[in-house]
Scaffold this motif. Sequence first.
Motif, mmCIF file in Angstrom:
data_model
loop_
_atom_site.group_PDB
_atom_site.id
_atom_site.type_symbol
_atom_site.label_atom_id
_atom_site.label_comp_id
_atom_site.label_asym_id
_atom_site.label_seq_id
_atom_site.Cartn_x
_atom_site.Cartn_y
_atom_site.Cartn_z
ATOM 1 N N TYR A 1 -3.825 6.094 2.836
ATOM 2 C CA TYR A 1 -3.642 7.540 2.738
ATOM 3 C C TYR A 1 -4.336 8.047 1.489
ATOM 4 O O TYR A 1 -4.327 7.388 0.450
ATOM 5 C CB TYR A 1 -2.163 7.909 2.697
ATOM 6 C CG TYR A 1 -1.513 7.911 4.053
ATOM 7 C CD1 TYR A 1 -1.199 9.102 4.690
ATOM 8 C CD2 TYR A 1 -1.236 6.722 4.712
ATOM 9 C CE1 TYR A 1 -0.604 9.113 5.943
ATOM 10 C CE2 TYR A 1 -0.648 6.721 5.974
ATOM 11 C CZ TYR A 1 -0.337 7.927 6.571
ATOM 12 O OH TYR A 1 0.234 7.931 7.821
ATOM 13 N N LYS A 2 -4.946 9.234 1.598
ATOM 14 C CA LYS A 2 -5.703 9.820 0.495
ATOM 15 C C LYS A 2 -5.004 11.063 -0.032
ATOM 16 O O LYS A 2 -4.570 11.916 0.748
ATOM 17 C CB LYS A 2 -7.099 10.197 0.983
ATOM 18 C CG LYS A 2 -7.963 10.864 -0.064
ATOM 19 C CD LYS A 2 -9.319 11.212 0.514
ATOM 20 C CE LYS A 2 -10.169 11.928 -0.522
ATOM 21 N NZ LYS A 2 -11.473 12.300 0.035
ATOM 22 N N CYS A 3 -4.923 11.167 -1.351
ATOM 23 C CA CYS A 3 -4.406 12.370 -1.989
ATOM 24 C C CYS A 3 -5.463 13.460 -1.871
ATOM 25 O O CYS A 3 -6.604 13.278 -2.325
ATOM 26 C CB CYS A 3 -4.087 12.102 -3.460
ATOM 27 S SG CYS A 3 -3.516 13.567 -4.347
ATOM 28 N N GLU A 4 -5.093 14.573 -1.250
ATOM 29 C CA GLU A 4 -6.049 15.663 -1.053
ATOM 30 C C GLU A 4 -6.322 16.434 -2.340
ATOM 31 O O GLU A 4 -7.272 17.202 -2.411
ATOM 32 C CB GLU A 4 -5.548 16.614 0.036
ATOM 33 C CG GLU A 4 -5.456 15.966 1.413
ATOM 34 C CD GLU A 4 -6.796 15.465 1.938
ATOM 35 O OE1 GLU A 4 -7.848 16.026 1.561
ATOM 36 O OE2 GLU A 4 -6.791 14.496 2.717
ATOM 37 N N VAL A 5 -5.513 16.214 -3.363
ATOM 38 C CA VAL A 5 -5.698 16.921 -4.627
ATOM 39 C C VAL A 5 -6.702 16.193 -5.526
ATOM 40 O O VAL A 5 -7.647 16.785 -6.023
ATOM 41 C CB VAL A 5 -4.352 17.113 -5.357
ATOM 42 C CG1 VAL A 5 -4.552 17.748 -6.727
ATOM 43 C CG2 VAL A 5 -3.413 17.951 -4.501
ATOM 44 N N CYS A 6 -6.510 14.875 -5.702
ATOM 45 C CA CYS A 6 -7.353 14.146 -6.664
ATOM 46 C C CYS A 6 -8.212 13.048 -6.052
ATOM 47 O O CYS A 6 -9.076 12.504 -6.723
ATOM 48 C CB CYS A 6 -6.489 13.564 -7.778
ATOM 49 S SG CYS A 6 -5.499 12.136 -7.261
ATOM 50 N N GLY A 7 -7.951 12.696 -4.782
ATOM 51 C CA GLY A 7 -8.773 11.678 -4.129
ATOM 52 C C GLY A 7 -8.241 10.259 -4.232
ATOM 53 O O GLY A 7 -8.855 9.330 -3.715
ATOM 54 N N TYR A 8 -7.085 10.063 -4.896
ATOM 55 C CA TYR A 8 -6.487 8.728 -4.985
ATOM 56 C C TYR A 8 -6.200 8.199 -3.579
ATOM 57 O O TYR A 8 -5.732 8.930 -2.714
ATOM 58 C CB TYR A 8 -5.185 8.799 -5.789
ATOM 59 C CG TYR A 8 -4.342 7.544 -5.729
ATOM 60 C CD1 TYR A 8 -4.647 6.433 -6.507
ATOM 61 C CD2 TYR A 8 -3.239 7.469 -4.881
ATOM 62 C CE1 TYR A 8 -3.868 5.284 -6.454
ATOM 63 C CE2 TYR A 8 -2.451 6.321 -4.819
ATOM 64 C CZ TYR A 8 -2.782 5.236 -5.606
ATOM 65 O OH TYR A 8 -2.012 4.097 -5.550
ATOM 66 N N ILE A 9 -6.504 6.931 -3.362
ATOM 67 C CA ILE A 9 -6.223 6.288 -2.080
ATOM 68 C C ILE A 9 -5.023 5.355 -2.252
ATOM 69 O O ILE A 9 -5.051 4.451 -3.091
ATOM 70 C CB ILE A 9 -7.430 5.453 -1.588
ATOM 71 C CG1 ILE A 9 -8.682 6.316 -1.463
ATOM 72 C CG2 ILE A 9 -7.084 4.739 -0.281
ATOM 73 C CD1 ILE A 9 -8.701 7.257 -0.294
ATOM 74 N N TYR A 10 -3.961 5.605 -1.455
ATOM 75 C CA TYR A 10 -2.837 4.665 -1.431
ATOM 76 C C TYR A 10 -3.176 3.587 -0.418
ATOM 77 O O TYR A 10 -3.365 3.866 0.769
ATOM 78 C CB TYR A 10 -1.521 5.344 -1.042
ATOM 79 C CG TYR A 10 -0.419 4.312 -0.887
ATOM 80 C CD1 TYR A 10 0.163 3.739 -2.006
ATOM 81 C CD2 TYR A 10 -0.022 3.858 0.364
ATOM 82 C CE1 TYR A 10 1.132 2.748 -1.884
ATOM 83 C CE2 TYR A 10 0.945 2.873 0.497
ATOM 84 C CZ TYR A 10 1.511 2.328 -0.631
ATOM 85 O OH TYR A 10 2.452 1.342 -0.503
ATOM 86 N N ASP A 11 -3.265 2.357 -0.888
ATOM 87 C CA ASP A 11 -3.570 1.200 -0.039
ATOM 88 C C ASP A 11 -2.309 0.359 0.094
ATOM 89 O O ASP A 11 -1.850 -0.231 -0.879
ATOM 90 C CB ASP A 11 -4.692 0.383 -0.673
ATOM 91 C CG ASP A 11 -5.116 -0.805 0.167
ATOM 92 O OD1 ASP A 11 -4.433 -1.134 1.164
ATOM 93 O OD2 ASP A 11 -6.144 -1.418 -0.176
ATOM 94 N N PRO A 12 -1.726 0.309 1.312
ATOM 95 C CA PRO A 12 -0.482 -0.448 1.481
ATOM 96 C C PRO A 12 -0.632 -1.935 1.172
ATOM 97 O O PRO A 12 0.347 -2.584 0.817
ATOM 98 C CB PRO A 12 -0.098 -0.220 2.940
ATOM 99 C CG PRO A 12 -1.271 0.406 3.585
ATOM 100 C CD PRO A 12 -2.147 0.974 2.530
ATOM 101 N N GLN A 13 -1.839 -2.460 1.257
ATOM 102 C CA GLN A 13 -2.059 -3.865 0.916
ATOM 103 C C GLN A 13 -1.782 -4.121 -0.572
ATOM 104 O O GLN A 13 -1.378 -5.202 -0.955
ATOM 105 C CB GLN A 13 -3.504 -4.269 1.236
ATOM 106 C CG GLN A 13 -3.877 -4.140 2.691
ATOM 107 C CD GLN A 13 -3.425 -5.331 3.517
ATOM 108 O OE1 GLN A 13 -3.141 -6.388 2.988
ATOM 109 N NE2 GLN A 13 -3.363 -5.127 4.824
ATOM 110 N N GLN A 14 -2.034 -3.093 -1.391
ATOM 111 C CA GLN A 14 -1.860 -3.231 -2.841
ATOM 112 C C GLN A 14 -0.537 -2.655 -3.332
ATOM 113 O O GLN A 14 -0.045 -3.047 -4.386
ATOM 114 C CB GLN A 14 -3.008 -2.542 -3.579
ATOM 115 C CG GLN A 14 -4.351 -3.169 -3.291
ATOM 116 C CD GLN A 14 -5.484 -2.453 -3.987
ATOM 117 O OE1 GLN A 14 -5.279 -1.464 -4.673
ATOM 118 N NE2 GLN A 14 -6.686 -2.946 -3.804
#
Length: 54
Positions: free
Chosen positions: A4-17
């Motif tokens: 999932y990507k934060c639409e505000v800053c572009g951070y990607i949440y990676d469930p693997q990590q």
Amino acid sequence: MKKYKCEVCGYIYDPQQGDPDSNVAPGTAFEDLPDDWVCPVCGVGKEEFSPVAE
């Protein structure tokens, strides 16, 4: 599991990590994050994230 990507800053949440800084274990799906989880970069809530197309 989807990223999932934060639409505000572009951070990607990676469930693997997961999000070790917020005590979220690797393998935790975005849907299973606590309701009060926020983006570790800019601090917005889960509602500001959208699935990353694969």
